[in-house]
Write a protein that holds these residues in place. Structure first.
Motif, PDB file in Angstrom:
ATOM      1  N   ASP A  70      -9.381  -7.466  -0.979  1.00 41.65           N
ATOM      2  CA  ASP A  70     -10.526  -6.550  -0.974  1.00 41.65           C
ATOM      3  C   ASP A  70     -10.098  -5.143  -0.579  1.00 41.65           C
ATOM      4  O   ASP A  70     -10.470  -4.163  -1.234  1.00 41.65           O
ATOM      5  CB  ASP A  70     -11.608  -7.065  -0.017  1.00 41.65           C
ATOM      6  CG  ASP A  70     -12.266  -8.347  -0.520  1.00 41.65           C
ATOM      7  OD1 ASP A  70     -12.164  -8.626  -1.731  1.00 41.65           O
ATOM      8  OD2 ASP A  70     -12.866  -9.062   0.302  1.00 41.65           O
ATOM      9  N   ALA A  71      -9.314  -5.031   0.508  1.00 40.00           N
ATOM     10  CA  ALA A  71      -8.830  -3.717   0.936  1.00 40.00           C
ATOM     11  C   ALA A  71      -7.906  -3.122  -0.114  1.00 40.00           C
ATOM     12  O   ALA A  71      -7.956  -1.911  -0.393  1.00 40.00           O
ATOM     13  CB  ALA A  71      -8.117  -3.839   2.278  1.00 40.00           C
ATOM     14  N   ALA A  72      -7.054  -3.970  -0.711  1.00 38.81           N
ATOM     15  CA  ALA A  72      -6.118  -3.477  -1.718  1.00 38.81           C
ATOM     16  C   ALA A  72      -6.859  -2.946  -2.938  1.00 38.81           C
ATOM     17  O   ALA A  72      -6.559  -1.845  -3.429  1.00 38.81           O
ATOM     18  CB  ALA A  72      -5.160  -4.595  -2.129  1.00 38.81           C
ATOM     19  N   GLY A 100     -11.345   0.000   6.419  1.00 39.21           N
ATOM     20  CA  GLY A 100     -11.383  -0.446   5.033  1.00 39.21           C
ATOM     21  C   GLY A 100     -10.165  -0.106   4.230  1.00 39.21           C
ATOM     22  O   GLY A 100      -9.984  -0.637   3.127  1.00 39.21           O
ATOM     23  N   ASP A 101      -9.288   0.796   4.732  1.00 40.90           N
ATOM     24  CA  ASP A 101      -8.073   1.128   3.999  1.00 40.90           C
ATOM     25  C   ASP A 101      -7.112  -0.055   4.007  1.00 40.90           C
ATOM     26  O   ASP A 101      -7.086  -0.858   4.938  1.00 40.90           O
ATOM     27  CB  ASP A 101      -7.379   2.348   4.619  1.00 40.90           C
ATOM     28  CG  ASP A 101      -8.034   3.658   4.235  1.00 40.90           C
ATOM     29  OD1 ASP A 101      -8.984   3.630   3.422  1.00 40.90           O
ATOM     30  OD2 ASP A 101      -7.606   4.706   4.752  1.00 40.90           O
ATOM     31  N   TRP A 102      -6.318  -0.127   2.970  1.00 42.40           N
ATOM     32  CA  TRP A 102      -5.292  -1.176   2.840  1.00 42.40           C
ATOM     33  C   TRP A 102      -4.085  -0.770   3.673  1.00 42.40           C
ATOM     34  O   TRP A 102      -3.408   0.213   3.372  1.00 42.40           O
ATOM     35  CB  TRP A 102      -4.928  -1.314   1.371  1.00 42.40           C
ATOM     36  CG  TRP A 102      -3.897  -2.344   1.054  1.00 42.40           C
ATOM     37  CD1 TRP A 102      -3.510  -3.413   1.807  1.00 42.40           C
ATOM     38  CD2 TRP A 102      -3.122  -2.405  -0.155  1.00 42.40           C
ATOM     39  NE1 TRP A 102      -2.540  -4.138   1.159  1.00 42.40           N
ATOM     40  CE2 TRP A 102      -2.282  -3.542  -0.049  1.00 42.40           C
ATOM     41  CE3 TRP A 102      -3.051  -1.610  -1.296  1.00 42.40           C
ATOM     42  CZ2 TRP A 102      -1.386  -3.897  -1.059  1.00 42.40           C
ATOM     43  CZ3 TRP A 102      -2.170  -1.962  -2.298  1.00 42.40           C
ATOM     44  CH2 TRP A 102      -1.346  -3.100  -2.174  1.00 42.40           C
ATOM     45  N   THR A 103      -3.825  -1.505   4.740  1.00 41.28           N
ATOM     46  CA  THR A 103      -2.728  -1.195   5.641  1.00 41.28           C
ATOM     47  C   THR A 103      -1.923  -2.454   5.940  1.00 41.28           C
ATOM     48  O   THR A 103      -2.336  -3.571   5.630  1.00 41.28           O
ATOM     49  CB  THR A 103      -3.238  -0.621   6.971  1.00 41.28           C
ATOM     50  OG1 THR A 103      -3.944  -1.649   7.689  1.00 41.28           O
ATOM     51  CG2 THR A 103      -4.161   0.564   6.739  1.00 41.28           C
ATOM     52  N   GLU A 104      -0.771  -2.260   6.590  1.00 36.16           N
ATOM     53  CA  GLU A 104       0.048  -3.381   7.038  1.00 36.16           C
ATOM     54  C   GLU A 104      -0.486  -4.001   8.326  1.00 36.16           C
ATOM     55  O   GLU A 104      -0.026  -5.060   8.743  1.00 36.16           O
ATOM     56  CB  GLU A 104       1.489  -2.912   7.264  1.00 36.16           C
ATOM     57  CG  GLU A 104       2.258  -2.626   5.993  1.00 36.16           C
ATOM     58  CD  GLU A 104       2.520  -3.888   5.188  1.00 36.16           C
ATOM     59  OE1 GLU A 104       3.096  -4.843   5.733  1.00 36.16           O
ATOM     60  OE2 GLU A 104       2.140  -3.907   4.011  1.00 36.16           O
ATOM     61  N   SER A 138       0.843  -1.197   0.000  1.00 32.29           N
ATOM     62  CA  SER A 138       0.000   0.000   0.000  1.00 32.29           C
ATOM     63  C   SER A 138       0.877   1.245   0.000  1.00 32.29           C
ATOM     64  O   SER A 138       1.937   1.261   0.633  1.00 32.29           O
ATOM     65  CB  SER A 138      -0.888   0.014   1.248  1.00 32.29           C
ATOM     66  OG  SER A 138      -1.579   1.241   1.373  1.00 32.29           O
ATOM     67  N   PRO A 139       0.451   2.320  -0.652  1.00 29.36           N
ATOM     68  CA  PRO A 139       1.243   3.554  -0.611  1.00 29.36           C
ATOM     69  C   PRO A 139       1.156   4.281   0.730  1.00 29.36           C
ATOM     70  O   PRO A 139       1.904   5.214   0.973  1.00 29.36           O
ATOM     71  CB  PRO A 139       0.633   4.401  -1.732  1.00 29.36           C
ATOM     72  CG  PRO A 139      -0.770   3.918  -1.844  1.00 29.36           C
ATOM     73  CD  PRO A 139      -0.705   2.445  -1.557  1.00 29.36           C
ATOM     74  N   LYS A 140       0.262   3.833   1.609  1.00 36.93           N
ATOM     75  CA  LYS A 140       0.178   4.374   2.964  1.00 36.93           C
ATOM     76  C   LYS A 140      -0.054   3.200   3.909  1.00 36.93           C
ATOM     77  O   LYS A 140      -1.163   2.680   4.021  1.00 36.93           O
ATOM     78  CB  LYS A 140      -0.946   5.398   3.093  1.00 36.93           C
ATOM     79  CG  LYS A 140      -0.910   6.187   4.407  1.00 36.93           C
ATOM     80  CD  LYS A 140      -1.972   7.288   4.414  1.00 36.93           C
ATOM     81  CE  LYS A 140      -1.802   8.222   5.610  1.00 36.93           C
ATOM     82  NZ  LYS A 140      -1.936   7.522   6.912  1.00 36.93           N
ATOM     83  N   ALA A 141       1.003   2.788   4.581  1.00 41.32           N
ATOM     84  CA  ALA A 141       0.983   1.526   5.325  1.00 41.32           C
ATOM     85  C   ALA A 141       0.118   1.570   6.575  1.00 41.32           C
ATOM     86  O   ALA A 141      -0.349   0.534   7.043  1.00 41.32           O
ATOM     87  CB  ALA A 141       2.410   1.131   5.704  1.00 41.32           C
ATOM     88  N   SER A 181       5.322   6.383   6.145  1.00 39.12           N
ATOM     89  CA  SER A 181       5.385   7.078   4.854  1.00 39.12           C
ATOM     90  C   SER A 181       3.993   7.204   4.245  1.00 39.12           C
ATOM     91  O   SER A 181       3.062   6.480   4.601  1.00 39.12           O
ATOM     92  CB  SER A 181       6.317   6.329   3.900  1.00 39.12           C
ATOM     93  OG  SER A 181       5.825   5.026   3.652  1.00 39.12           O
ATOM     94  N   ASP A 182       3.874   8.119   3.333  1.00 37.55           N
ATOM     95  CA  ASP A 182       2.612   8.338   2.617  1.00 37.55           C
ATOM     96  C   ASP A 182       2.946   8.685   1.167  1.00 37.55           C
ATOM     97  O   ASP A 182       3.387   9.792   0.861  1.00 37.55           O
ATOM     98  CB  ASP A 182       1.819   9.467   3.272  1.00 37.55           C
ATOM     99  CG  ASP A 182       0.447   9.684   2.614  1.00 37.55           C
ATOM    100  OD1 ASP A 182       0.171   9.067   1.572  1.00 37.55           O
ATOM    101  OD2 ASP A 182      -0.340  10.490   3.157  1.00 37.55           O
ATOM    102  N   TYR A 183       2.736   7.727   0.270  1.00 41.48           N
ATOM    103  CA  TYR A 183       3.066   7.910  -1.139  1.00 41.48           C
ATOM    104  C   TYR A 183       1.825   7.838  -2.027  1.00 41.48           C
ATOM    105  O   TYR A 183       1.905   7.468  -3.198  1.00 41.48           O
ATOM    106  CB  TYR A 183       4.085   6.852  -1.578  1.00 41.48           C
ATOM    107  CG  TYR A 183       5.468   7.087  -1.012  1.00 41.48           C
ATOM    108  CD1 TYR A 183       6.236   8.166  -1.444  1.00 41.48           C
ATOM    109  CD2 TYR A 183       6.002   6.255  -0.036  1.00 41.48           C
ATOM    110  CE1 TYR A 183       7.503   8.397  -0.926  1.00 41.48           C
ATOM    111  CE2 TYR A 183       7.263   6.464   0.487  1.00 41.48           C
ATOM    112  CZ  TYR A 183       8.008   7.533   0.038  1.00 41.48           C
ATOM    113  OH  TYR A 183       9.269   7.757   0.559  1.00 41.48           O
ATOM    114  N   ARG A 184       0.694   8.215  -1.486  1.00 42.31           N
ATOM    115  CA  ARG A 184      -0.535   8.141  -2.276  1.00 42.31           C
ATOM    116  C   ARG A 184      -0.479   9.053  -3.508  1.00 42.31           C
ATOM    117  O   ARG A 184      -0.913   8.658  -4.596  1.00 42.31           O
ATOM    118  CB  ARG A 184      -1.738   8.500  -1.398  1.00 42.31           C
ATOM    119  CG  ARG A 184      -2.070   7.425  -0.365  1.00 42.31           C
ATOM    120  CD  ARG A 184      -3.170   7.877   0.573  1.00 42.31           C
ATOM    121  NE  ARG A 184      -2.722   8.983   1.414  1.00 42.31           N
ATOM    122  CZ  ARG A 184      -3.502   9.581   2.321  1.00 42.31           C
ATOM    123  NH1 ARG A 184      -4.759   9.184   2.479  1.00 42.31           N
ATOM    124  NH2 ARG A 184      -3.015  10.572   3.054  1.00 42.31           N
TER     125      ARG A 184
END
Length: 271
Positions: free
Chosen positions: A230-232, A134-138, A125-128, A205-208
Motif C-alpha cells: 500500500d505504501a509502495a 504513509g510514505d514508503w520507507t525502510e 523506495s527511492p527515499k528510504a 539517499s534521495d533518488y525521487r
C-alpha cells in the motif's frame, strides 16, 4: 551457480566479480546491500536461455575486491558504467534489487537514460527514510538508528541483523538452517564496517527525481513485496507514476517465488 564467472578490473586495481552468460539482449542484475550474484541463480539460469545475462558482485561484496574507498552508491554507479563499457554492453535492461536500485538511480543521475533500454526495480523506495506518514520507507527513524548503532558495529551484530531480516522480511516461509546460513554468509563477505557505511549511504539517499526521470524515459516496472504494497503503490503513484507495479511475496520474492517472478519479468520484457 551458472558458469561464466570473470573479473573486471577497476581503476586503482580493484576487481569486480561478475557472471556473464548467454547471448541476446542484455540483462544486468545488481544485488542489494551486501549480497551477491548468487541470489539471482534462478534468474541467471532462466534468462540466459535467450538473453545475455550479467550479474555483479559490487565492490566489497562476494568475490569482488574489498576496498577501503568507494563503498557508496555514487561509486557503485561508476563501477557499473565501467562494467558496461569493458564488456561492450549496449542498451541493457537494468535489474536492481533493494539497494541495488540505488545503484541504478545513481547511474541515471550521473549518466542519464540514453543508453538504457528498460529497468526492473525490485522492492526499494527511492527515499528510504521519511517523516511523512504513509510514505514508503525502510522503517521509522528510531528503528533504523537502532539497527545502525546496535547491530552494525561488529560481525556478531551484523550476523544477527541479517538473520532477523531474512526471517521476518525477506521470505514468507520458515527458512531451513541451511538456507539461513547461506543468506547470512553471503552478507558476511562484506566486513561489518563497510556494511555499516553502505547502510547509512543508502538510508540517507534521495533518488525521487531520478526515479521520475527514469520511468518517464524508458519502460520501468517496480516489483514490490506484499507487506508494504500500500505504501509502495502510494509513493510510486505520487513520485514516479509512469512505472508499472506488480506485487509478489517478500523482499526476496525472486528467490522464493522464482517462477512467478520470472514470468512477470518475461511479460514486461516482451511488452
Amino acid at each position: 551457480m551458472a558458469t561464466g564467472g570473470k573479473y573486471v578490473e577497476l581503476f586503482g586495481g580493484a576487481d569486480l566479480f561478475i557472471q556473464d552468460v548467454g547471448q541476446g539482449e542484455p540483462l544486468v542484475f545488481i544485488p542489494g546491500w551486501t549480497f551477491t550474484v548468487e541470489v539471482f541463480e534462478k534468474q541467471i539460469e532462466h534468462f540466459a536461455k535467450r538473453n545475455r545475462v550479467i550479474a555483479i558482485d559490487p565492490r566489497s561484496h562476494g568475490r569482488s575486491t574489498v576496498t577501503a574507498e568507494g563503498n557508496d552508491y555514487i561509486t557503485h554507479a561508476r563501477d557499473l558504467r565501467t562494467i558496461l563499457d569493458v564488456l561492450e554492453v549496449e542498451n541493457p535492461t537494468l535489474v536492481g534489487w533493494s539497494f541495488g536500485c540505488l545503484t541504478v538511480w545513481e547511474y541515471i543521475r550521473q549518466f542519464g537514460t540514453d543508453s538504457i533500454k528498460a529497468c526492473v526495480l525490485v522492492d526499494m523506495s527511492p527515499k528510504a527514510l521519511s517523516v511523512n506518514e504513509g510514505d514508503w520507507t525502510e522503517g521509522n527513524l528510531d528503528d533504523i538508528a537502532f539497527a545502525y548503532t546496535n547491530y552494525l558495529r561488529d560481525t556478531k551484530g551484523h550476523r544477527a541483523f541479517v538473520e532477523d531480516y531474512a526471517r521476518n522480511v525477506m521470505v514468507q516461509r520458515e527458512l531451513t538452517d541451511k538456507e539461513l546460513q547461506w543468506l547470512v554468509e553471503q552478507s558476511l563477505n562484506t566486513p561489518y564496517y563497510i556494511a555499516a557505511n553502505l547502510f547509512a549511504a543508502g538510508m540517507f539517499s534521495d533518488y525521487r527525481e531520478e526515479a521520475r526521470r527514469l520511468s518517464e524515459a524508458v519502460p520501468t516496472i517496480a516489483i514490490v513485496a506484499e507487506h508494504w504494497q500500500d505504501a509502495a503503490k502510494g509513493t510510486i503513484a505520487k513520485v514516479f507514476p509512469s512505472t508499472k507495479v506488480e506485487v509478489l511475496g517478500g523482499h526476496l520474492m525472486f528467490w522464493e517465488y522464482s517462477e512467478a517472478f520470472n514470468a512477470i519479468m518475461e511479460e514486461f520484457l516482451e511488452g
